[in-house]
Write a protein that holds these residues in place. Structure first.
Motif, PDB file in Angstrom:
ATOM      1  N   LEU B  25       0.831  -1.207   0.000  1.00 47.51           N
ATOM      2  CA  LEU B  25       0.000   0.000   0.000  1.00 47.51           C
ATOM      3  C   LEU B  25       0.865   1.256   0.000  1.00 47.51           C
ATOM      4  O   LEU B  25       0.612   2.208  -0.741  1.00 47.51           O
ATOM      5  CB  LEU B  25      -0.931   0.002   1.225  1.00 47.51           C
ATOM      6  CG  LEU B  25      -1.709   1.298   1.412  1.00 47.51           C
ATOM      7  CD1 LEU B  25      -2.673   1.532   0.249  1.00 47.51           C
ATOM      8  CD2 LEU B  25      -2.470   1.310   2.733  1.00 47.51           C
ATOM      9  N   ILE B  26       1.899   1.246   0.812  1.00 44.51           N
ATOM     10  CA  ILE B  26       2.761   2.431   0.865  1.00 44.51           C
ATOM     11  C   ILE B  26       3.480   2.612  -0.464  1.00 44.51           C
ATOM     12  O   ILE B  26       3.571   3.723  -0.987  1.00 44.51           O
ATOM     13  CB  ILE B  26       3.752   2.324   2.039  1.00 44.51           C
ATOM     14  CG1 ILE B  26       2.965   2.435   3.343  1.00 44.51           C
ATOM     15  CG2 ILE B  26       4.805   3.415   1.960  1.00 44.51           C
ATOM     16  CD1 ILE B  26       3.781   2.200   4.568  1.00 44.51           C
ATOM     17  N   GLY B  27       3.963   1.497  -1.021  1.00 43.86           N
ATOM     18  CA  GLY B  27       4.580   1.561  -2.339  1.00 43.86           C
ATOM     19  C   GLY B  27       3.610   2.171  -3.341  1.00 43.86           C
ATOM     20  O   GLY B  27       3.973   3.019  -4.154  1.00 43.86           O
ATOM     21  N   ARG B  28       2.352   1.786  -3.264  1.00 44.00           N
ATOM     22  CA  ARG B  28       1.305   2.280  -4.159  1.00 44.00           C
ATOM     23  C   ARG B  28       1.072   3.788  -3.955  1.00 44.00           C
ATOM     24  O   ARG B  28       0.987   4.560  -4.914  1.00 44.00           O
ATOM     25  CB  ARG B  28       0.026   1.472  -3.901  1.00 44.00           C
ATOM     26  CG  ARG B  28      -1.231   1.964  -4.545  1.00 44.00           C
ATOM     27  CD  ARG B  28      -1.167   2.048  -6.041  1.00 44.00           C
ATOM     28  NE  ARG B  28      -0.973   0.763  -6.687  1.00 44.00           N
ATOM     29  CZ  ARG B  28      -0.757   0.639  -8.007  1.00 44.00           C
ATOM     30  NH1 ARG B  28      -0.697   1.710  -8.782  1.00 44.00           N
ATOM     31  NH2 ARG B  28      -0.593  -0.550  -8.535  1.00 44.00           N
ATOM     32  N   LEU B  29       0.998   4.215  -2.705  1.00 42.76           N
ATOM     33  CA  LEU B  29       0.800   5.644  -2.425  1.00 42.76           C
ATOM     34  C   LEU B  29       1.970   6.462  -2.980  1.00 42.76           C
ATOM     35  O   LEU B  29       1.778   7.533  -3.562  1.00 42.76           O
ATOM     36  CB  LEU B  29       0.667   5.880  -0.919  1.00 42.76           C
ATOM     37  CG  LEU B  29      -0.694   5.541  -0.290  1.00 42.76           C
ATOM     38  CD1 LEU B  29      -0.590   5.531   1.234  1.00 42.76           C
ATOM     39  CD2 LEU B  29      -1.768   6.532  -0.729  1.00 42.76           C
ATOM     40  N   LEU B  30       3.175   5.942  -2.782  1.00 41.11           N
ATOM     41  CA  LEU B  30       4.357   6.649  -3.274  1.00 41.11           C
ATOM     42  C   LEU B  30       4.347   6.704  -4.800  1.00 41.11           C
ATOM     43  O   LEU B  30       4.611   7.737  -5.406  1.00 41.11           O
ATOM     44  CB  LEU B  30       5.638   5.937  -2.816  1.00 41.11           C
ATOM     45  CG  LEU B  30       5.931   5.933  -1.327  1.00 41.11           C
ATOM     46  CD1 LEU B  30       7.132   5.049  -1.029  1.00 41.11           C
ATOM     47  CD2 LEU B  30       6.228   7.353  -0.854  1.00 41.11           C
ATOM     48  N   TYR B  31       4.001   5.567  -5.395  1.00 44.28           N
ATOM     49  CA  TYR B  31       4.040   5.446  -6.839  1.00 44.28           C
ATOM     50  C   TYR B  31       2.981   6.333  -7.486  1.00 44.28           C
ATOM     51  O   TYR B  31       3.262   7.111  -8.401  1.00 44.28           O
ATOM     52  CB  TYR B  31       3.812   3.976  -7.200  1.00 44.28           C
ATOM     53  CG  TYR B  31       3.897   3.676  -8.669  1.00 44.28           C
ATOM     54  CD1 TYR B  31       5.116   3.720  -9.333  1.00 44.28           C
ATOM     55  CD2 TYR B  31       2.754   3.328  -9.385  1.00 44.28           C
ATOM     56  CE1 TYR B  31       5.202   3.436 -10.680  1.00 44.28           C
ATOM     57  CE2 TYR B  31       2.823   3.045 -10.743  1.00 44.28           C
ATOM     58  CZ  TYR B  31       4.044   3.106 -11.384  1.00 44.28           C
ATOM     59  OH  TYR B  31       4.126   2.832 -12.712  1.00 44.28           O
ATOM     60  N   ASP B  32       1.759   6.238  -6.986  1.00 46.62           N
ATOM     61  CA  ASP B  32       0.666   6.990  -7.605  1.00 46.62           C
ATOM     62  C   ASP B  32       0.744   8.487  -7.341  1.00 46.62           C
ATOM     63  O   ASP B  32       0.203   9.284  -8.089  1.00 46.62           O
ATOM     64  CB  ASP B  32      -0.692   6.446  -7.132  1.00 46.62           C
ATOM     65  CG  ASP B  32      -1.036   5.127  -7.835  1.00 46.62           C
ATOM     66  OD1 ASP B  32      -0.199   4.676  -8.630  1.00 46.62           O
ATOM     67  OD2 ASP B  32      -2.123   4.580  -7.585  1.00 46.62           O
ATOM     68  N   SER B  33       1.386   8.879  -6.247  1.00 45.64           N
ATOM     69  CA  SER B  33       1.530  10.318  -6.014  1.00 45.64           C
ATOM     70  C   SER B  33       2.844  10.797  -6.649  1.00 45.64           C
ATOM     71  O   SER B  33       3.299  11.890  -6.366  1.00 45.64           O
ATOM     72  CB  SER B  33       1.496  10.634  -4.521  1.00 45.64           C
ATOM     73  OG  SER B  33       2.603  10.043  -3.892  1.00 45.64           O
ATOM     74  N   LYS B  34       3.457   9.940  -7.460  1.00 49.25           N
ATOM     75  CA  LYS B  34       4.702  10.251  -8.174  1.00 49.25           C
ATOM     76  C   LYS B  34       5.809  10.685  -7.219  1.00 49.25           C
ATOM     77  O   LYS B  34       6.603  11.562  -7.506  1.00 49.25           O
ATOM     78  CB  LYS B  34       4.457  11.337  -9.230  1.00 49.25           C
ATOM     79  CG  LYS B  34       3.342  10.962 -10.187  1.00 49.25           C
ATOM     80  CD  LYS B  34       3.405  11.761 -11.467  1.00 49.25           C
ATOM     81  CE  LYS B  34       2.500  11.199 -12.539  1.00 49.25           C
ATOM     82  NZ  LYS B  34       1.156  10.791 -12.071  1.00 49.25           N
ATOM     83  N   SER B  35       5.840  10.054  -6.048  1.00 44.83           N
ATOM     84  CA  SER B  35       6.889  10.376  -5.085  1.00 44.83           C
ATOM     85  C   SER B  35       7.997   9.351  -5.111  1.00 44.83           C
ATOM     86  O   SER B  35       8.772   9.245  -4.188  1.00 44.83           O
ATOM     87  CB  SER B  35       6.296  10.438  -3.674  1.00 44.83           C
ATOM     88  OG  SER B  35       5.224  11.332  -3.641  1.00 44.83           O
ATOM     89  N   ILE B  36       8.019   8.571  -6.168  1.00 43.88           N
ATOM     90  CA  ILE B  36       9.047   7.541  -6.231  1.00 43.88           C
ATOM     91  C   ILE B  36       9.896   7.809  -7.464  1.00 43.88           C
ATOM     92  O   ILE B  36       9.381   8.170  -8.507  1.00 43.88           O
ATOM     93  CB  ILE B  36       8.380   6.146  -6.256  1.00 43.88           C
ATOM     94  CG1 ILE B  36       9.360   5.103  -5.782  1.00 43.88           C
ATOM     95  CG2 ILE B  36       7.798   5.768  -7.598  1.00 43.88           C
ATOM     96  CD1 ILE B  36       9.505   5.106  -4.295  1.00 43.88           C
TER      97      ILE B  36
END
Ligand SMILES: Nc1nc2c(ncn2[C@@H]2O[C@H](COP(=O)(O)OP(=O)(O)O)[C@@H](O)[C@H]2O)c(=O)[nH]1
Ligand SMILES: [Mg+2]
Lengths: 301, 533
Positions: B25-36
């Protein structure tokens, strides 16, 4: 009821100042690792704020690999003098005299001798019990796991599986002689937080961070600015590119990026469309998967 | 155009059983908010390990240690950062395994909200209850139940409703907690950032929407509290008290008290690098100049004069034990509260809380990851607020004096000193109040010195009396905490008059020295050894 909030940059600033003050209060002989880069420039600025109207109560230590850009050394000497900070410089003389260089040794080994060993020995020689550094958790996955007060054994080593729990803002800095703590006041900052802070606080930086036409060689995907120490490999020819450094390291091992950003504000705009991390331009981190964790275990910052 | 008002930074902690999907989930939040960063993502995609059903294994973005990637589990807390134009977030990815519960508690200690992951196929598990209870104990009141892996349950509404019902029993036990529910797939991203087309029955916000808008309780509410970190004295004309405001607001002119002494003063200036401030609030780091010279130093608190903290040496606390070596009744440690470190003794371990079943179990030791109700006695009186009223002044950690390790985290539940005011005084408490321990002194060889010794002791505010009747036993006087100067032979006395100087003044000095030597005035040193009082 008042509903006063603190903008997130001021929240991070307040947290960092609290950590710097804890370090000054809890340790016998702390110091600040000053790499002349943007993160340690932010640290020095925060330290000036933390102890105002007093002076920064600990020295700044620069680990000089002898492969630094001349602009960095010049900036270091001028800036530390201006703010009245106490500067110390340490070099792994034995390694330098034995001719340590990245071409013959490879980046990993060279880096281990000139940075990691130099740092561990420099700390040991001065019997420092705390070293403040500009590491951020968003730089790399293993850093994301590291405590704000990060324990190091007598060899300067980090044991990621055996870290002290760190709750609230209660930092446990108790160590026995020979052991030490690495302190990371800007753990919770991201690269854009750093640039935004540099912009609003008008923190002076080494000009290498800002775009200018420079003589470079293109090596793999990286632009390496031509400095005295940089050897041309067979088949390489220098070219002129408008570029800047996103992260500073040794001359042969850190790359510049093509950019037109000449101010912190312009860099922030660039960052908002960037999709790749700043460490990528540091050749040294690509050695192997998880290489940062290995280096940190050995005592690297 | 609407102006975007930035909300204050939100600290999130995750919780839930192993494999419920926290790291994904955290990976997803980072990915979708373009924070990765893309290169970090590529590094993950190249990894030899991939446990995701399809696409890159996003959990590898936060499981940063080699051991974690190799074993496919989260071992230690990782802090990750992401942001939207509305808000910046710090999220703690915490381990789900029971043996790493302490790391979960660490993540919750600074969190404003907790995301509780629930596997749609499994529903609420004992570990979910455990984590929810720990997050709540540590002061997190806003809970988001993320019902995850809805893709594996065909996004059925009934599954979601059943889990929501199941959680109600749990919620009833968490007084003051509020819950929100999200049907998500961390793997595919449904309802994480964007509303999902696969859950037409769900009308609520996406998880990120909720996170962007939820209000954290601002620490600037509440009475003023600041622990003094250090005194800044660049020259003789300036004395500034540096610290980070734990709660409340402060202005020049405000009346304050130094704790634990209670010394009153007023704020003269709020000094900062950028000029004096006319107001400061939590969690700002500031330097205060006071209107008078007083004795305050690191370890003290500066508090509002109008609303002062409680003060006690005996405390009822909840402790989360974080060390392999169990906590035992009677053991002595160091306690760090604010910026003060003081010796402490675990007077009584009353019970252990089983957070998975929410029942209490009688015990006299706490093992790794246990949560227990413990009565403490500290060497210094602590100024404090109850943890549930003030996280900063109600929290402490326990440290081992030999290994220097952080052993446990504590929350102050109540003062036990009050109970003692109504009940009988504990001998340690009496000794602390008297400033000395009881002692029998045999002056039968030099009875003429008795009045002078009594006078000396009374002048230094000790509680002494002369006992001339040899038939009166000294025991009950000693039980009352007194220094008993006997003029008749008392072979059992700790201090004897033999070999004293013939000069009376020198003899009195020698007697006082003997009392010091016997540890009569050395309360704190004795305490440090974990015995005595
Ligand atoms: N099908 C499906 N699998 C998921 C979902 N979320 C996580 N997983 C898988 O569940 C496993 C455990 O996930 P992880 O994030 O490591 O769980 P954690 O232990 O709670 O951190 C991994 O194999 C994930 O790929 C989901 O929404 N749907
Ligand atoms: Mg995980």
């Amino acid at each position: 009821m008042s509903q006063l909030a603190l903008p997130h940059l001021r929240y991070l600033e307040a947290e960092a100042i609290h950590i710097l003050r804890e370090t000054a209060a809890q340790f016998r002989k702390p110091l600040l690792l000053y790499s002349i880069g943007k993160d340690s420039s932010v640290l020095v600025h925060l330290a000036r704020k933390a102890f105002f109207p007093g002076k920064i109560p600990f020295p700044l230590l620069h680990i000089d690999t002898t492969y630094e850009y001349p602009e960095m050394i010049e900036f270091r000497d001028r800036f530390t003098k201006e703010i009245g900070a106490e500067l110390r410089v340490y070099t792994n003389r034995a390694a330098v005299e034995a001719g340590a260089n990245p071409y013959d040794l490879g980046t990993a080994k060279c880096c281990h001798l000139l940075r990691t060993r130099a740092l561990v020995e420099g700390l040991k020689e001065g019997a420092y019990d705390a070293a403040i550094g500009g590491g951020r958790r968003d730089e790399e996955r293993s850093r994301a796991k590291e405590r704000v007060f990060s324990f190091r054994d007598r060899e300067g080593q980090w044991d990621p599986r055996n870290q002290r729990p760190e709750l609230w803002n209660l930092y446990n800095g108790r160590v026995d002689p020979g052991e030490s703590i690495r302190v990371f006041p800007i753990s919770n900052w991201t690269e854009s937080d750093v640039w935004r802070y540099i912009e609003v606080e008008k923190i002076p930086l080494v000009p290498l961070y800002f775009a200018e036409p420079r003589q470079v060689v293109v090596r793999k995907d990286t632009l390496i600015p031509l400095e005295a120490n940089v050897k041309l490999l067979p088949g390489e020819t220098p070219v002129t590119e408008t570029c800047r450094m996103r992260s500073l390291g040794c001359t042969p091992c850190s790359g510049a990026i093509r950019s037109k950003a000449r101010t912190a504000g312009e860099i922030l705009v660039e960052l908002s469309v960037f999709r790749r991390s700043e460490r990528e331009n540091r050749v040294i981190d690509h050695d192997q998967e998880g290489s940062m964790e290995l280096k940190k275990r050995e005592g690297y910052f | 155009m609407h102006e975007i008002v930035e909300k204050p930074l939100l600290r999130i902690s995750t919780a839930g059983s192993v494999d419920d999907g926290k790291s994904t989930l955290i990976g997803r939040l980072l990915y979708d908010s373009k924070s990765i960063w893309e290169d970090h993502l590529e590094e993950v995609s190249r990894s030899r390990v991939n446990r995701a059903a399809h696409g890159p294994d996003l959990s590898l973005l936060t499981d940063g240690l080699r051991a974690e990637r190799e074993q496919g589990i989260t071992i230690d807390v990782a802090y990750r950062y992401f942001g939207t134009p509305r808000r910046k977030f710090i999220v703690a990815d915490t381990p789900g395994h029971e043996q790493y519960t302490r790391n979960m508690a660490t993540g919750a200690s600074t969190a404003d909200v907790a995301i509780l992951l629930v596997d749609a196929r499994k529903g609420i598990l004992p570990q979910t209850v455990r984590h929810a209870t720990i997050a709540w104990l540590l002061g997190v009141r806003k809970l988001a139940f993320a019902v995850n892996k809805m893709d594996l349950e065909g996004f059925h509404h009934e599954v979601f409703v059943r889990i929501q019902k199941q959680s109600e029993e749990l919620l009833a036990t968490l007084v003051g907690a509020t819950a929100s529910y999200f049907p998500i797939s961390a793997l595919d991203g449904d309802n994480v950032v964007e509303p999902s087309k696969r859950t037409p029955w769900y009308k609520g916000p996406s998880l990120l929407d909720w996170l962007e808008n939820v209000d954290a309780e601002p620490a600037s509410d509440g009475p003023f509290r600041m622990a003094v970190q250090l005194v800044i004295r660049p020259h003789l004309d300036f004395r500034g008290y540096a610290g980070q405001i734990a709660s409340g607001t402060i202005r020049p002119g405000d009346a304050i008290r130094i704790q634990p002494t209670g010394t009153p003063a007023r704020i003269k200036r709020i000094v900062s690098f950028d000029g004096d401030l006319d107001k400061a609030w939590a969690p700002m780091s500031i330097t205060l100049e006071l209107d008078r010279e007083i004795d305050a130093s690191r370890g003290d608190w500066i508090t509002a004069a109008s609303s002062t903290p409680q003060r006690a040496r005996r405390l009822k606390t909840t402790i989360v034990w974080m060390n392999e070596e169990p906590a035992r009744e009677g053991a002595a440690y160091l306690l760090q509260h604010g910026t003060r470190i003081t010796p402490v003794r675990l007077a009584r371990i009353a019970e252990r809380l089983d957070p998975a079943t929410q029942t209490q179990v009688r015990t006299n030791e706490l093992r790794l990851n246990d949560i227990g109700l413990v009565e403490l006695e500290t060497a210094d009186a602590l100024p404090f607020d109850l943890y549930r009223e003030n996280r900063a002044t109600g929290a402490f950690i326990l440290i081992d004096r030999l290994s220097n390790l952080t052993l446990g985290a504590g929350l102050i539940e109540s003062s036990l000193d009050d109970e003692h005011h109504s009940g009988s005084l504990h001998s340690s408490e009496r000794a602390a109040l008297f400033g000395h321990r009881p002692c029998l002194i045999d002056l039968s060889e030099r009875p003429e010195l008795a009045p002078a010794l009594e006078r000396h002791l009374l002048l230094r505010h000790s509680h002494a009396l002369i006992l001339e009747n040899e038939d009166v036993p000294a025991d009950f006087l000693l039980d009352a905490g007194l220094l008993v100067v006997a003029t008749t032979p008392r072979p059992e006395a700790a201090v004897q008059a033999s070999g004293l100087s013939s000069d009376p003044a020198t003899a009195i000095a020698e007697l006082l020295e003997a009392l010091h030597h016997a540890g009569v005035f050395a309360l704190e040193d004795d305490y440090v050894e974990g015995e005595g009082i």
